[in-house]
Design a protein around this motif. Structure first.
Motif, mmCIF file in Angstrom:
data_model
loop_
_atom_site.group_PDB
_atom_site.id
_atom_site.type_symbol
_atom_site.label_atom_id
_atom_site.label_comp_id
_atom_site.label_asym_id
_atom_site.label_seq_id
_atom_site.Cartn_x
_atom_site.Cartn_y
_atom_site.Cartn_z
ATOM 1 N N LEU A 1 27.388 27.892 31.512
ATOM 2 C CA LEU A 1 28.176 28.261 32.688
ATOM 3 C C LEU A 1 27.266 28.178 33.920
ATOM 4 O O LEU A 1 26.228 28.829 33.971
ATOM 5 N N LYS B 1 37.401 34.292 31.644
ATOM 6 C CA LYS B 1 38.067 33.166 30.982
ATOM 7 C C LYS B 1 39.562 33.222 31.292
ATOM 8 O O LYS B 1 40.202 34.252 31.083
ATOM 9 N N PHE C 1 37.361 28.787 33.451
ATOM 10 C CA PHE C 1 36.774 30.067 33.853
ATOM 11 C C PHE C 1 36.970 30.259 35.339
ATOM 12 O O PHE C 1 36.852 29.305 36.112
ATOM 13 N N GLU D 1 25.310 31.573 30.192
ATOM 14 C CA GLU D 1 25.875 31.697 28.853
ATOM 15 C C GLU D 1 26.591 30.400 28.462
ATOM 16 O O GLU D 1 26.920 29.577 29.305
ATOM 17 N N LYS D 2 26.868 30.272 27.160
ATOM 18 C CA LYS D 2 27.624 29.133 26.645
ATOM 19 C C LYS D 2 28.918 29.663 26.062
ATOM 20 O O LYS D 2 29.017 29.910 24.859
ATOM 21 N N PRO D 3 29.916 29.877 26.922
ATOM 22 C CA PRO D 3 31.151 30.527 26.462
ATOM 23 C C PRO D 3 32.091 29.598 25.712
ATOM 24 O O PRO D 3 33.135 30.043 25.237
ATOM 25 N N PHE E 1 32.042 36.479 31.365
ATOM 26 C CA PHE E 1 30.828 35.740 31.006
ATOM 27 C C PHE E 1 29.946 35.644 32.242
ATOM 28 O O PHE E 1 30.447 35.748 33.357
#
Ligand code: ZN
Length: 47
Positions: free
Chosen positions: A32, A45, A14, A7-9, A3
């Motif tokens: 993130l 991740k 992480f 971003e919105k993982p 990622f």
């Protein structure tokens, strides 16, 4: 799975792909951030 910053993982742990500093996101809506140690922008991740 990788990622990038911004971003919105989702919820999880992480690790920075550059220095392996770990950070945790607790909310699905969290973005993130850049790595707090090296300012890296690629994360893997791990949990
Ligand atoms: Zn880093």
């Amino acid at each position: 799975m990788a990622f990038v910053t911004g971003e919105k993982p989702g919820v999880g742990t992480f690790a920075c792909a550059t220095c392996w500093k770990r950070l945790r996101l607790d909310q699905k809506s969290d973005n993130l951030p850049p790595c707090p140690r090296c300012h890296g922008t690629i994360f893997i991740k791990v949990g």
